[in-house]
Design a protein around this motif. Structure first.
Motif, mmCIF file in Angstrom:
data_model
loop_
_atom_site.group_PDB
_atom_site.id
_atom_site.type_symbol
_atom_site.label_atom_id
_atom_site.label_comp_id
_atom_site.label_asym_id
_atom_site.label_seq_id
_atom_site.Cartn_x
_atom_site.Cartn_y
_atom_site.Cartn_z
ATOM 1 N N LEU A 131 0.817 -1.223 0.000
ATOM 2 C CA LEU A 131 0.000 0.000 0.000
ATOM 3 C C LEU A 131 0.845 1.266 0.000
ATOM 4 O O LEU A 131 0.447 2.275 -0.586
ATOM 5 N N ARG A 132 2.009 1.208 0.653
ATOM 6 C CA ARG A 132 2.897 2.377 0.615
ATOM 7 C C ARG A 132 3.406 2.621 -0.805
ATOM 8 O O ARG A 132 3.562 3.763 -1.226
ATOM 9 N N GLU A 133 3.658 1.545 -1.538
ATOM 10 C CA GLU A 133 4.155 1.654 -2.908
ATOM 11 C C GLU A 133 3.027 1.872 -3.913
ATOM 12 O O GLU A 133 3.207 2.549 -4.918
ATOM 13 N N ARG A 134 1.901 1.228 -3.667
ATOM 14 C CA ARG A 134 0.783 1.223 -4.623
ATOM 15 C C ARG A 134 -0.549 1.441 -3.906
ATOM 16 O O ARG A 134 -1.322 0.503 -3.689
ATOM 17 N N PRO A 135 -0.855 2.684 -3.522
ATOM 18 C CA PRO A 135 -2.114 2.957 -2.830
ATOM 19 C C PRO A 135 -3.349 2.568 -3.660
ATOM 20 O O PRO A 135 -4.414 2.320 -3.099
ATOM 21 N N ASP A 136 -3.185 2.486 -4.968
ATOM 22 C CA ASP A 136 -4.303 2.098 -5.835
ATOM 23 C C ASP A 136 -4.751 0.658 -5.593
ATOM 24 O O ASP A 136 -5.853 0.267 -6.008
ATOM 25 N N LEU A 137 -3.939 -0.124 -4.901
ATOM 26 C CA LEU A 137 -4.300 -1.511 -4.606
ATOM 27 C C LEU A 137 -5.186 -1.648 -3.360
ATOM 28 O O LEU A 137 -5.545 -2.770 -2.985
ATOM 29 N N ALA A 138 -5.556 -0.544 -2.734
ATOM 30 C CA ALA A 138 -6.344 -0.606 -1.490
ATOM 31 C C ALA A 138 -7.615 -1.453 -1.622
ATOM 32 O O ALA A 138 -7.867 -2.304 -0.765
ATOM 33 N N PRO A 139 -8.424 -1.302 -2.679
ATOM 34 C CA PRO A 139 -9.635 -2.144 -2.775
ATOM 35 C C PRO A 139 -9.299 -3.636 -2.896
ATOM 36 O O PRO A 139 -9.969 -4.474 -2.294
ATOM 37 N N THR A 140 -8.269 -3.946 -3.636
ATOM 38 C CA THR A 140 -7.844 -5.348 -3.789
ATOM 39 C C THR A 140 -7.378 -5.904 -2.450
ATOM 40 O O THR A 140 -7.766 -7.015 -2.054
ATOM 41 N N ILE A 141 -6.573 -5.143 -1.761
ATOM 42 C CA ILE A 141 -6.056 -5.598 -0.472
ATOM 43 C C ILE A 141 -7.183 -5.731 0.546
ATOM 44 O O ILE A 141 -7.204 -6.690 1.336
ATOM 45 N N ASP A 142 -8.146 -4.825 0.510
ATOM 46 C CA ASP A 142 -9.317 -4.959 1.389
ATOM 47 C C ASP A 142 -10.046 -6.279 1.124
ATOM 48 O O ASP A 142 -10.456 -6.966 2.067
ATOM 49 N N ASN A 143 -10.196 -6.643 -0.147
ATOM 50 C CA ASN A 143 -10.833 -7.924 -0.496
ATOM 51 C C ASN A 143 -10.030 -9.104 0.031
ATOM 52 O O ASN A 143 -10.600 -10.080 0.538
ATOM 53 N N LEU A 144 -8.710 -9.036 -0.102
ATOM 54 C CA LEU A 144 -7.860 -10.124 0.366
ATOM 55 C C LEU A 144 -7.932 -10.272 1.885
ATOM 56 O O LEU A 144 -8.014 -11.394 2.407
ATOM 57 N N THR A 188 2.117 -8.018 -10.573
ATOM 58 C CA THR A 188 2.790 -6.861 -11.170
ATOM 59 C C THR A 188 3.412 -5.982 -10.096
ATOM 60 O O THR A 188 4.562 -5.548 -10.223
ATOM 61 N N ALA A 189 2.664 -5.746 -9.025
ATOM 62 C CA ALA A 189 3.181 -4.902 -7.940
ATOM 63 C C ALA A 189 4.372 -5.572 -7.248
ATOM 64 O O ALA A 189 5.363 -4.914 -6.935
ATOM 65 N N LEU A 190 4.276 -6.868 -7.015
ATOM 66 C CA LEU A 190 5.394 -7.579 -6.392
ATOM 67 C C LEU A 190 6.624 -7.534 -7.283
ATOM 68 O O LEU A 190 7.736 -7.292 -6.806
ATOM 69 N N ASP A 191 6.417 -7.753 -8.568
ATOM 70 C CA ASP A 191 7.548 -7.782 -9.491
ATOM 71 C C ASP A 191 8.165 -6.403 -9.701
ATOM 72 O O ASP A 191 9.318 -6.297 -10.100
ATOM 73 N N ALA A 192 7.420 -5.349 -9.384
ATOM 74 C CA ALA A 192 7.961 -3.988 -9.476
ATOM 75 C C ALA A 192 8.828 -3.658 -8.268
ATOM 76 O O ALA A 192 9.615 -2.720 -8.304
#
Length: 157
Positions: free
Chosen positions: A67-80, A135-139
């Protein structure tokens, strides 16, 4: 040519998939086993501990770093994280059914149904997580200590 650092970073999505595969393997072994009450309790506790440690490491470490790197992933992370809560509920039921002692162990058919349900939700969850985060992990994601509980599962006892 990729540098050693970028090779390591790129491998994070593969390492996550490998950790998930190990958890799948352990659950499949548990489901397939014809275990007595003591063995069932021991194997269930070992599996439940491994999966819980993995998910806590994600919730408190990996996801925060992402989330610090990719705040746009917040909805995905909330689902997880929501999935993790559902899985925890199933793990709690399985541990309860396995019983603290053989006399308290639940019906094996009921335990098997719970394990079947766990298998279904875990498979869906792992596939979604691997697709959504690759993609986020690989970045690149700073490792603040999250990799040990998430990627390095302890051997079953």
């Amino acid at each position: 040519m990729a540098s050693p650092t970028s090779d390591r970073i790129t491998a994070l999505s593969n390492q996550l998939a490998e950790a998930h595969q190990e958890l799948r393997r352990r659950l499949a072994a548990l489901r397939a086993g014809r275990l007595g009450p003591d063995d069932l309790r021991t194997h269930c506790l070992a599996f439940c501990t491994a999966l819980t440690t993995h998910h806590r490491g994600e919730d408190t470490g990996l996801f925060a770093a992402l989330l610090r790197e990719r705040p746009d992933l917040a909805p995905t992370i909330d689902n997880l994280i929501e999935d993790h809560g559902l899985i925890t509920g199933i793990l709690t039921r399985i541990a309860s059914l396995a019983g603290a002692n053989p006399a308290e162990a639940g019906d094996p058919a009921t335990i098997q149904r719970e394990l079947d349900g766990l298998t279904a939700i875990m498979e869906s969850h792992f596939r979604y997580e691997e697709r959504a985060l690759a993609t986020a992990l690989d970045a690149g994601v700073p490792d603040t200590g999250w990799s040990t509980p998430v990627l390095r599962l302890r051997p079953p006892r």
